[in-house]
Design a protein around this motif. Structure first.
Motif, PDB file in Angstrom:
ATOM      1  N   SER A  52     -40.413   1.721  11.713  1.00 57.98           N
ATOM      2  CA  SER A  52     -41.082   1.063  10.593  1.00 57.98           C
ATOM      3  C   SER A  52     -40.548  -0.347  10.444  1.00 57.98           C
ATOM      4  N   ALA A  53     -41.263  -1.117   9.683  1.00 62.10           N
ATOM      5  CA  ALA A  53     -40.833  -2.471   9.347  1.00 62.10           C
ATOM      6  C   ALA A  53     -41.076  -2.643   7.853  1.00 62.10           C
ATOM      7  N   LEU A  54     -40.034  -2.925   7.118  1.00 56.11           N
ATOM      8  CA  LEU A  54     -40.172  -3.140   5.686  1.00 56.11           C
ATOM      9  C   LEU A  54     -40.659  -4.563   5.453  1.00 56.11           C
ATOM     10  N   VAL A  55     -41.702  -4.691   4.639  1.00 63.89           N
ATOM     11  CA  VAL A  55     -42.340  -5.992   4.440  1.00 63.89           C
ATOM     12  C   VAL A  55     -42.454  -6.294   2.955  1.00 63.89           C
ATOM     13  N   ASP A  56     -42.087  -7.517   2.573  1.00 61.87           N
ATOM     14  CA  ASP A  56     -42.316  -8.024   1.219  1.00 61.87           C
ATOM     15  C   ASP A  56     -43.498  -8.976   1.287  1.00 61.87           C
ATOM     16  N   TRP A  57     -44.373  -8.924   0.281  1.00 63.95           N
ATOM     17  CA  TRP A  57     -45.538  -9.818   0.205  1.00 63.95           C
ATOM     18  C   TRP A  57     -45.508 -10.467  -1.157  1.00 63.95           C
ATOM     19  N   LYS A  58     -45.360 -11.786  -1.157  1.00 63.35           N
ATOM     20  CA  LYS A  58     -45.429 -12.499  -2.438  1.00 63.35           C
ATOM     21  C   LYS A  58     -46.507 -13.557  -2.355  1.00 63.35           C
ATOM     22  N   GLU A  59     -47.080 -13.841  -3.518  1.00 64.43           N
ATOM     23  CA  GLU A  59     -48.116 -14.861  -3.600  1.00 64.43           C
ATOM     24  C   GLU A  59     -47.582 -16.010  -4.431  1.00 64.43           C
ATOM     25  N   THR A  60     -47.623 -17.201  -3.869  1.00 63.17           N
ATOM     26  CA  THR A  60     -47.237 -18.409  -4.580  1.00 63.17           C
ATOM     27  C   THR A  60     -48.523 -19.166  -4.896  1.00 63.17           C
ATOM     28  N   PRO A  61     -48.449 -20.228  -5.667  1.00 68.46           N
ATOM     29  CA  PRO A  61     -49.665 -21.008  -5.926  1.00 68.46           C
ATOM     30  C   PRO A  61     -50.299 -21.582  -4.652  1.00 68.46           C
ATOM     31  N   GLU A  62     -49.492 -21.787  -3.598  1.00 67.10           N
ATOM     32  CA  GLU A  62     -49.994 -22.406  -2.369  1.00 67.10           C
ATOM     33  C   GLU A  62     -50.316 -21.424  -1.254  1.00 67.10           C
ATOM     34  N   PRO A  71     -34.610  -6.222  12.313  1.00 61.76           N
ATOM     35  CA  PRO A  71     -33.295  -6.453  12.924  1.00 61.76           C
ATOM     36  C   PRO A  71     -33.262  -6.031  14.390  1.00 61.76           C
ATOM     37  N   GLY A  72     -32.636  -6.859  15.194  1.00 59.39           N
ATOM     38  CA  GLY A  72     -32.477  -6.551  16.604  1.00 59.39           C
ATOM     39  C   GLY A  72     -33.663  -6.901  17.482  1.00 59.39           C
ATOM     40  N   LEU A  73     -34.769  -7.340  16.894  1.00 62.03           N
ATOM     41  CA  LEU A  73     -35.935  -7.701  17.693  1.00 62.03           C
ATOM     42  C   LEU A  73     -35.989  -9.203  17.928  1.00 62.03           C
ATOM     43  N   LYS A  74     -36.479  -9.562  19.103  1.00 59.28           N
ATOM     44  CA  LYS A  74     -36.693 -10.970  19.426  1.00 59.28           C
ATOM     45  C   LYS A  74     -38.142 -11.308  19.111  1.00 59.28           C
ATOM     46  N   LYS A  75     -38.421 -12.598  18.956  1.00 61.61           N
ATOM     47  CA  LYS A  75     -39.788 -12.994  18.612  1.00 61.61           C
ATOM     48  C   LYS A  75     -40.783 -12.598  19.698  1.00 61.61           C
ATOM     49  N   GLU A  76     -40.342 -12.470  20.942  1.00 63.61           N
ATOM     50  CA  GLU A  76     -41.222 -12.062  22.027  1.00 63.61           C
ATOM     51  C   GLU A  76     -41.630 -10.595  21.911  1.00 63.61           C
ATOM     52  N   GLU A  77     -40.889  -9.806  21.133  1.00 64.09           N
ATOM     53  CA  GLU A  77     -41.169  -8.382  20.990  1.00 64.09           C
ATOM     54  C   GLU A  77     -42.038  -8.073  19.767  1.00 64.09           C
ATOM     55  N   VAL A  78     -42.462  -9.118  19.057  1.00 65.58           N
ATOM     56  CA  VAL A  78     -43.249  -8.952  17.833  1.00 65.58           C
ATOM     57  C   VAL A  78     -44.577  -9.675  17.998  1.00 65.58           C
ATOM     58  N   LYS A 131     -49.127 -19.252   9.836  1.00 65.81           N
ATOM     59  CA  LYS A 131     -47.935 -19.668  10.584  1.00 65.81           C
ATOM     60  C   LYS A 131     -46.908 -18.547  10.514  1.00 65.81           C
ATOM     61  N   ALA A 132     -46.155 -18.376  11.610  1.00 65.61           N
ATOM     62  CA  ALA A 132     -45.119 -17.347  11.653  1.00 65.61           C
ATOM     63  C   ALA A 132     -43.844 -17.934  12.230  1.00 65.61           C
ATOM     64  N   ALA A 133     -42.705 -17.514  11.681  1.00 62.56           N
ATOM     65  CA  ALA A 133     -41.405 -17.946  12.176  1.00 62.56           C
ATOM     66  C   ALA A 133     -40.450 -16.769  12.082  1.00 62.56           C
ATOM     67  N   MET A 134     -39.490 -16.714  13.008  1.00 66.84           N
ATOM     68  CA  MET A 134     -38.525 -15.618  13.002  1.00 66.84           C
ATOM     69  C   MET A 134     -37.127 -16.189  13.077  1.00 66.84           C
ATOM     70  N   GLU A 135     -36.282 -15.759  12.140  1.00 66.13           N
ATOM     71  CA  GLU A 135     -34.907 -16.241  12.099  1.00 66.13           C
ATOM     72  C   GLU A 135     -33.995 -15.119  11.624  1.00 66.13           C
ATOM     73  N   ASN A 136     -32.959 -14.841  12.399  1.00 61.67           N
ATOM     74  CA  ASN A 136     -31.962 -13.821  12.061  1.00 61.67           C
ATOM     75  C   ASN A 136     -32.586 -12.462  11.766  1.00 61.67           C
ATOM     76  N   GLY A 137     -33.592 -12.061  12.544  1.00 59.02           N
ATOM     77  CA  GLY A 137     -34.205 -10.751  12.378  1.00 59.02           C
ATOM     78  C   GLY A 137     -35.177 -10.638  11.224  1.00 59.02           C
ATOM     79  N   VAL A 138     -35.537 -11.765  10.604  1.00 56.24           N
ATOM     80  CA  VAL A 138     -36.513 -11.757   9.513  1.00 56.24           C
ATOM     81  C   VAL A 138     -37.720 -12.576   9.947  1.00 56.24           C
ATOM     82  N   LEU A 139     -38.879 -11.912   9.990  1.00 56.62           N
ATOM     83  CA  LEU A 139     -40.133 -12.580  10.325  1.00 56.62           C
ATOM     84  C   LEU A 139     -40.765 -13.071   9.036  1.00 56.62           C
TER      85      LEU A 139
END
Length: 160
Positions: A52-62, A71-78, A131-139
């Motif tokens: 599983s992958a735990l996901v937070d979804w927030k809505e900002t004005p923009e 955790p433990g995944l590289k961006k190439e594996e997602v 747009k997507a970015a991955m840093e320290n196991g957080v997408l």
């Protein structure tokens, strides 16, 4: 350790009536017996259910901002994809460590296998600018929002 499963251990669970959620509820999740004994198609299907992958979804004005713990995944594996013009899909696979005959496992808690999370986005989402970015196991996936249309109000003179 309690034999009663804890259904409230997630940080923030999705609402069953959430119109944007496409999650499938697993009635066996968290129960104290292995899932592969319940599935007729063996270990292949059960590995899909366990990861599983735990996901937070927030809505900002923009924008709509999604943060997934991977955790433990590289961006190439997602994979981050847009399906049917309105559905954001995050998928990937965690591989299981190789077992050696000399290894003695005392506990296995980390999930492995494939995972897929889907989110139906509202009409104001600009799906072409995702747009997507991955840093320290957080997408982090950012979906910009279209500006809200201002209502055109026309004043009418009252005669009399």
């Amino acid at each position: 350790m309690s034999i009663i499963p804890n259904f409230f251990n997630r940080r923030r669970s999705s609402n069953v009536f959430d119109p944007f959620s496409l999650e499938v509820w697993d009635p066996f999740e968290g129960l104290p017996f292995p899932q592969q004994s319940l599935l007729p198609f063996g270990d292949e299907g059960s590995s899909f259910a366990r990861a599983s992958a735990l996901v937070d979804w927030k809505e900002t004005p923009e924008a709509h901002v999604f943060k997934a713990d991977l955790p433990g995944l590289k961006k190439e594996e997602v994979k981050v994809e847009v399906e049917d013009g309105r559905v954001l899909q995050i998928s990937g696979e965690r591989t299981r460590e190789e077992e050696k005959r000399s290894d003695t496992w005392h506990r296995v808690e980390r999930s492995s296998g494939r995972f897929v999370r889907r989110f139906r986005l509202p009409e104001n989402a600009k799906m072409e600018l995702v747009k997507a970015a991955m840093e320290n196991g957080v997408l982090t996936v950012t979906v910009p929002k279209a500006e809200a249309k201002k209502r055109d109000v026309k004043s009418i003179d009252i005669s009399g």
